[in-house]
Enzyme design. Structure first.
Site, PDB file in Angstrom:
ATOM      1  N   CYS A   2      -6.416  -8.794  53.816  1.00 29.00           N
ATOM      2  CA  CYS A   2      -6.827  -7.826  52.800  1.00 29.00           C
ATOM      3  C   CYS A   2      -5.734  -7.759  51.723  1.00 29.00           C
ATOM      4  O   CYS A   2      -4.640  -8.252  51.907  1.00 29.00           O
ATOM      5  CB  CYS A   2      -7.001  -6.448  53.421  1.00 29.00           C
ATOM      6  SG  CYS A   2      -8.120  -6.454  54.810  1.00 29.00           S
ATOM      7  N   ARG A  27      -7.861 -12.142  48.290  1.00 34.48           N
ATOM      8  CA  ARG A  27      -7.524 -11.910  49.699  1.00 34.48           C
ATOM      9  C   ARG A  27      -8.658 -11.217  50.452  1.00 34.48           C
ATOM     10  O   ARG A  27      -8.638 -11.103  51.678  1.00 34.48           O
ATOM     11  CB  ARG A  27      -6.252 -11.056  49.815  1.00 34.48           C
ATOM     12  CG  ARG A  27      -4.999 -11.688  49.230  1.00 34.48           C
ATOM     13  CD  ARG A  27      -3.823 -10.720  49.287  1.00 34.48           C
ATOM     14  NE  ARG A  27      -3.500 -10.392  50.656  1.00 34.48           N
ATOM     15  CZ  ARG A  27      -2.647 -11.103  51.402  1.00 34.48           C
ATOM     16  NH1 ARG A  27      -2.065 -12.157  50.900  1.00 34.48           N
ATOM     17  NH2 ARG A  27      -2.407 -10.767  52.649  1.00 34.48           N
ATOM     18  N   TRP A  75     -11.029  -7.453  53.583  1.00 38.78           N
ATOM     19  CA  TRP A  75     -11.648  -8.599  54.250  1.00 38.78           C
ATOM     20  C   TRP A  75     -11.999  -8.077  55.630  1.00 38.78           C
ATOM     21  O   TRP A  75     -11.126  -7.892  56.472  1.00 38.78           O
ATOM     22  CB  TRP A  75     -10.675  -9.774  54.343  1.00 38.78           C
ATOM     23  CG  TRP A  75     -11.278 -10.969  55.006  1.00 38.78           C
ATOM     24  CD1 TRP A  75     -11.181 -11.333  56.319  1.00 38.78           C
ATOM     25  CD2 TRP A  75     -12.126 -11.948  54.408  1.00 38.78           C
ATOM     26  NE1 TRP A  75     -11.889 -12.471  56.555  1.00 38.78           N
ATOM     27  CE2 TRP A  75     -12.484 -12.885  55.405  1.00 38.78           C
ATOM     28  CE3 TRP A  75     -12.608 -12.141  53.129  1.00 38.78           C
ATOM     29  CZ2 TRP A  75     -13.296 -13.983  55.167  1.00 38.78           C
ATOM     30  CZ3 TRP A  75     -13.416 -13.240  52.890  1.00 38.78           C
ATOM     31  CH2 TRP A  75     -13.765 -14.139  53.890  1.00 38.78           C
ATOM     32  N   ASN A 101      -3.951  -3.842  56.519  1.00 39.74           N
ATOM     33  CA  ASN A 101      -4.312  -5.255  56.620  1.00 39.74           C
ATOM     34  C   ASN A 101      -3.908  -5.690  58.014  1.00 39.74           C
ATOM     35  O   ASN A 101      -2.777  -5.466  58.440  1.00 39.74           O
ATOM     36  CB  ASN A 101      -3.541  -6.064  55.570  1.00 39.74           C
ATOM     37  CG  ASN A 101      -3.799  -7.564  55.740  1.00 39.74           C
ATOM     38  OD1 ASN A 101      -4.800  -7.965  56.309  1.00 39.74           O
ATOM     39  ND2 ASN A 101      -2.868  -8.376  55.270  1.00 39.74           N
ATOM     40  N   GLY A 102      -4.846  -6.271  58.765  1.00 34.60           N
ATOM     41  CA  GLY A 102      -4.493  -6.765  60.102  1.00 34.60           C
ATOM     42  C   GLY A 102      -5.515  -6.298  61.126  1.00 34.60           C
ATOM     43  O   GLY A 102      -6.624  -5.888  60.790  1.00 34.60           O
ATOM     44  N   GLU A 484     -14.493 -35.668  59.911  1.00 34.32           N
ATOM     45  CA  GLU A 484     -13.959 -34.566  59.085  1.00 34.32           C
ATOM     46  C   GLU A 484     -12.941 -35.109  58.082  1.00 34.32           C
ATOM     47  O   GLU A 484     -12.931 -34.718  56.915  1.00 34.32           O
ATOM     48  CB  GLU A 484     -13.339 -33.496  59.974  1.00 34.32           C
ATOM     49  CG  GLU A 484     -12.636 -32.362  59.255  1.00 34.32           C
ATOM     50  CD  GLU A 484     -13.521 -31.575  58.290  1.00 34.32           C
ATOM     51  OE1 GLU A 484     -14.769 -31.748  58.323  1.00 34.32           O
ATOM     52  OE2 GLU A 484     -12.970 -30.829  57.468  1.00 34.32           O
ATOM     53  N   LYS A 488     -13.293 -34.763  53.984  1.00 36.41           N
ATOM     54  CA  LYS A 488     -12.242 -34.210  53.124  1.00 36.41           C
ATOM     55  C   LYS A 488     -11.927 -35.170  51.983  1.00 36.41           C
ATOM     56  O   LYS A 488     -11.799 -34.787  50.829  1.00 36.41           O
ATOM     57  CB  LYS A 488     -10.983 -33.950  53.967  1.00 36.41           C
ATOM     58  CG  LYS A 488     -11.095 -32.724  54.852  1.00 36.41           C
ATOM     59  CD  LYS A 488     -10.967 -31.471  54.043  1.00 36.41           C
ATOM     60  CE  LYS A 488     -11.832 -30.293  54.354  1.00 36.41           C
ATOM     61  NZ  LYS A 488     -13.126 -30.355  54.867  1.00 36.41           N
ATOM     62  N   GLU A 491     -14.888 -35.297  49.427  1.00 32.93           N
ATOM     63  CA  GLU A 491     -15.118 -34.126  48.563  1.00 32.93           C
ATOM     64  C   GLU A 491     -13.921 -33.816  47.689  1.00 32.93           C
ATOM     65  O   GLU A 491     -14.033 -33.098  46.707  1.00 32.93           O
ATOM     66  CB  GLU A 491     -15.525 -32.906  49.388  1.00 32.93           C
ATOM     67  CG  GLU A 491     -14.537 -32.431  50.406  1.00 32.93           C
ATOM     68  CD  GLU A 491     -15.064 -31.194  51.164  1.00 32.93           C
ATOM     69  OE1 GLU A 491     -15.882 -30.450  50.621  1.00 32.93           O
ATOM     70  OE2 GLU A 491     -14.627 -30.990  52.297  1.00 32.93           O
ATOM     71  N   HIS A 507     -20.336 -53.160  66.206  1.00 26.07           N
ATOM     72  CA  HIS A 507     -21.805 -53.224  66.041  1.00 26.07           C
ATOM     73  C   HIS A 507     -22.200 -53.229  64.571  1.00 26.07           C
ATOM     74  O   HIS A 507     -23.312 -52.842  64.229  1.00 26.07           O
ATOM     75  CB  HIS A 507     -22.451 -52.047  66.783  1.00 26.07           C
ATOM     76  CG  HIS A 507     -22.164 -52.056  68.245  1.00 26.07           C
ATOM     77  ND1 HIS A 507     -22.690 -52.989  69.117  1.00 26.07           N
ATOM     78  CD2 HIS A 507     -21.338 -51.285  68.985  1.00 26.07           C
ATOM     79  CE1 HIS A 507     -22.234 -52.775  70.334  1.00 26.07           C
ATOM     80  NE2 HIS A 507     -21.409 -51.743  70.290  1.00 26.07           N
ATOM     81  N   LYS A 610     -18.512 -23.211  47.223  1.00 24.01           N
ATOM     82  CA  LYS A 610     -17.886 -22.764  48.479  1.00 24.01           C
ATOM     83  C   LYS A 610     -18.943 -22.368  49.499  1.00 24.01           C
ATOM     84  O   LYS A 610     -18.767 -22.578  50.676  1.00 24.01           O
ATOM     85  CB  LYS A 610     -16.949 -21.577  48.228  1.00 24.01           C
ATOM     86  CG  LYS A 610     -16.202 -21.110  49.478  1.00 24.01           C
ATOM     87  CD  LYS A 610     -15.378 -22.224  50.097  1.00 24.01           C
ATOM     88  CE  LYS A 610     -14.703 -21.838  51.378  1.00 24.01           C
ATOM     89  NZ  LYS A 610     -14.128 -23.010  52.082  1.00 24.01           N
TER      90      LYS A 610
HETATM   91  C1  AGP Z   1     -16.345 -28.483  53.905  1.00 25.17           C
HETATM   92  O1  AGP Z   1     -15.074 -28.804  53.366  1.00 25.17           O
HETATM   93  C2  AGP Z   1     -17.344 -28.109  52.847  1.00 25.17           C
HETATM   94  N1  AGP Z   1     -16.868 -27.067  52.037  1.00 25.17           N
HETATM   95  C3  AGP Z   1     -18.742 -27.883  53.426  1.00 25.17           C
HETATM   96  O2  AGP Z   1     -19.080 -29.022  54.171  1.00 25.17           O
HETATM   97  C4  AGP Z   1     -18.916 -26.654  54.341  1.00 25.17           C
HETATM   98  O3  AGP Z   1     -18.232 -26.853  55.553  1.00 25.17           O
HETATM   99  C5  AGP Z   1     -20.413 -26.486  54.621  1.00 25.17           C
HETATM  100  O4  AGP Z   1     -21.075 -26.256  53.402  1.00 25.17           O
HETATM  101  C6  AGP Z   1     -20.713 -25.338  55.585  1.00 25.17           C
HETATM  102  O5  AGP Z   1     -20.302 -24.135  55.004  1.00 25.17           O
HETATM  103  P1  AGP Z   1     -20.248 -22.827  55.939  1.00 25.17           P
HETATM  104  O6  AGP Z   1     -19.236 -23.108  57.006  1.00 25.17           O
HETATM  105  O7  AGP Z   1     -19.836 -21.714  55.029  1.00 25.17           O
HETATM  106  O8  AGP Z   1     -21.614 -22.626  56.523  1.00 25.17           O
END
Ligand code: AGP
Length: 615
Positions: A2, A27, A75, A101-102, A484, A488, A491, A507, A610
């Site tokens: 927070c 935050r 938060w 906060n916490g 993963e 990264k 993206e 394969h 996001k």
């Molecule tokens: C991951 O780096 C991306 N931002 C994206 O794949 C994300 O994980 C996905 O859209 C799921 O989002 P969420 O965890 O908020 O559901």
């Protein structure tokens, strides 16, 4: 996580506090509130939602002026993002206001005691108990700093607290344990804040508070003690960041800041879920043990990074509970007409709690009679609200679009869930569970150790900025880690990156290997299933023989990989199932640094959002 601001001085406290909260809104933005000392009392306003809602409230119902005040952006951890749960919280007489906060782990017991003593608590939060405790202690000692010290000695968990009392109108008092609090020292005015970005418009002279300390601010004085009232060591420093850098804690991007926050995010997600005897306690799960015992299948639904967390969760769930576990891309799940019934436990993993694909998947699952448990980082968001139960991760707000700390905390939450299922179903003995819990309790330190050795990874990433492809290989839980790592890089660096199960290489994908092609290989522990380790070492030889530039992620002491690694990245030895918590970090750093070397904006990559709230 927070945002907190406190002020005492000659300016309008409301102006200073609200402006400071704007700098801290990253935050937490579930709710916001302020309290100002005025005319012998406390005037307060608080609203759910973003800070702009509070600002509207302050226009519609202005507070009286005053030069001492506190404020908070929330938060949510305990209790949804509502007006009633917004901070500040006051005692019943309205003489004390406190922001926090916490997580106060023992708040339930404290709350019970307060109710027994006749207090009326109006919110679901842990914070409100502190307002009532401060009021009680103040009535006996007559000093807010001393009252704070007495209360802090009764609290368990992590907390930053800032409070005011109407009977001490020239004082703001703060306290901290495990959560940040910094003092801003001005001319005839002083500030308290979660981070310096809240007050560097007024002063760049700061004092960093240490563990278990209480600070009393007046216009002309800053007094710091320990929780017993004894002298305290503090560090004074000059803030040379600009305001924007300050929001990022001095890091160049939120992504770098959030990568660095991972040890704390992991520790915070464990907080309150392992009792003093080291036993697992997930009392917050609202799914009866009978339902968990009856479950005959687990289905994980998620997207992107959360889906990769689900792939890792599968190994843990099946190993510890012996229940079959399917992991499904949420966007595909409901269109494949899945077989679900009341004995299916669906786990919906989502950082934002608003991903439409995941939300639609869980709705479909519930229509089929399945029980749904959310693993989520955003308190009160849609996915937990529409689930039967939720296990919150405590990563704090994740601002960068590319998910990092949320991923690690999703893994921790899924491990805890798998262990809990094993405990409830009897497929794991208490001592077995306690052994894993002990390993988990240490893993934050291992992540910290990895973060301290990342310079060679950053240097390597910069040399690859002109490449247009990187492949990632892994086996067992290393395969989702490879996926993963590839995501990264996609993206952030906008380059072709692909993760494979190493056994799948022969394969088809091995045709991609050519001279100088960078291939990252996540190597499982040689101490686990050594056959897995030996096979992936063979895979490394196969690709190196064809000219690949091998970047090997392997645990300390694994010498078998040395002859075949063009670049060797060491990670601490961890139990096989927990290795993703340390193996993922170099891949996050690698992707972030390579993207930066390519001149990309890492916090808001192109074409992305996001939270993907459309299907
Ligand atoms: C991951 O780096 C991306 N931002 C994206 O794949 C994300 O994980 C996905 O859209 C799921 O989002 P969420 O965890 O908020 O559901």
């Amino acid at each position: 996580m927070c945002g907190i601001v406190g002020y005492v001085g000659g300016q309008s406290a409301l102006d200073v506090v609200v402006t400071g909260l704007k700098r801290l809104e990253y935050r937490g933005y579930d709710s916001a509130g302020v309290a100002v000392l005025s005319d012998g009392g406390i005037a307060a306003a608080k609203k759910a939602g973003k800070l702009v809602n509070l600002e509207k409230e302050l226009v519609d119902r202005p507070l009286p002026g005053g030069s001492v005040g506190i404020g908070h952006t929330r938060w949510a951890t305990h209790g949804g993002p509502t007006d009633a749960n917004a901070h500040p919280h006051l005692d019943n007489a309205g003489r004390v206001a406190v922001v926090h906060n916490g997580i106060i782990e023992n708040f339930a017991a404290l709350r019970e005691e307060l109710v027994e003593r006749g207090h009326t608590l109006l919110s679901e939060t842990d914070t409100e108990t502190v307002a009532h405790l401060l009021a009680e202690e103040f009535s006996s000692v007559g000093d807010l700093a001393e009252a704070m010290r007495l209360v802090c000695r009764r609290l368990d968990g992590a907390f930053t607290l800032v409070a005011v009392h109407a009977d001490q109108p020239d004082v703001v008092v703060g306290a901290r344990r495990n959560s940040p609090l910094v003092v801003g020292v001005g001319e005839g005015e002083n500030f308290l804040a979660s981070d310096v970005s809240a007050f560097i418009a007024h002063t760049r002279s700061a004092i960093e508070l240490g563990q278990d300390q209480v600070v009393e601010l007046t216009r002309d004085g800053v007094t710091v003690t320990d929780f017993d009232g004894g002298p305290a060591d503090v560090r004074a420093y000059h803030v040379d960041w600009d305001a924007s850098a300050a929001e990022k804690g001095g890091y160049a991007s939120f992504m770098l800041k959030e990568i660095a926050e991972q040890p704390k995010a992991v520790a915070d997600t464990l907080l309150g879920r392992i009792d003093a005897a080291g036993r697992l306690t997930l009392d917050e799960l609202r799914i009866p043990a009978t339902v968990l015992r009856e479950a005959d299948k687990v289905v994980v639904v998620a997207c992107g990074t959360a889906f990769h967390a689900g792939l890792i969760a599968k190994y843990a769930i099946e190993h510890w509970t012996r229940i079959p576990c399917e992991v499904e891309l949420a966007s595909e799940f409901r269109y494949r007409d899945p077989i679900l019934n009341r004995r299916t436990l669906v786990i919906a993993i989502s950082q934002s709690g608003e991903t439409m694909d995941t939300l639609m998947a869980l709705r479909h699952a519930r229509e089929q009679g399945a029980k749904v448990l959310a693993v989520c980082n955003t308190n009160g968001s849609t996915i937990p609200r529409e689930s039967d139960a939720v296990l919150y991760t405590h990563a704090g707000p994740e601002v960068a679009v590319a998910s990092t700390k949320a991923f690690l905390t999703q893994l921790v939450a899924c491990y805890l869930l798998a262990l809990y299922l094993g405990q409830v179903r009897g497929t794991q003995w208490g001592d077995e569970i306690n052994a894993v819990v002990r390993d988990l309790a240490r893993i934050g330190d291992d992540v910290e150790r990895v973060l301290e050795t990342m310079e060679p990874v950053r240097a390597l990433a910069r040399t690859l900025a002109d490449k247009d492809t990187v492949l990632f290989l892994g086996r067992h839980v290393g395969h989702p880690v490879a996926l993963e790592g590839a995501l990264k890089l996609k993206e952030l660096a906008y380059m072709h990156a692909e993760g494979f199960a190493a056994g799948e290489l022969k394969h088809g994908p091995i045709a991609l290997i050519e001279e100088g092609l960078p291939v990252v290989v996540v190597v499982p522990s040689p101490r686990g299933r050594s056959v897995l380790h030996d096979k992936i070492v063979s895979n490394i030889q196969e690709i190196r023989a064809r000219g690949a530039r091998t970047i090997v992620i392997a645990e300390e002491g694994d010498e078998a990989v040395v002859p075949y690694a063009d670049h060797l990245v060491r990670i601490p030895a961890t139990p096989t199932l927990l290795q993703p918590l340390v193996a993922t970090v170099p891949l996050q750093v690698f992707a972030c640094e390579l993207a930066t070397a390519r001149g990309n904006e890492v916090d808001q990559p192109r074409n992305l959002a996001k939270s993907v709230t459309v299907e």
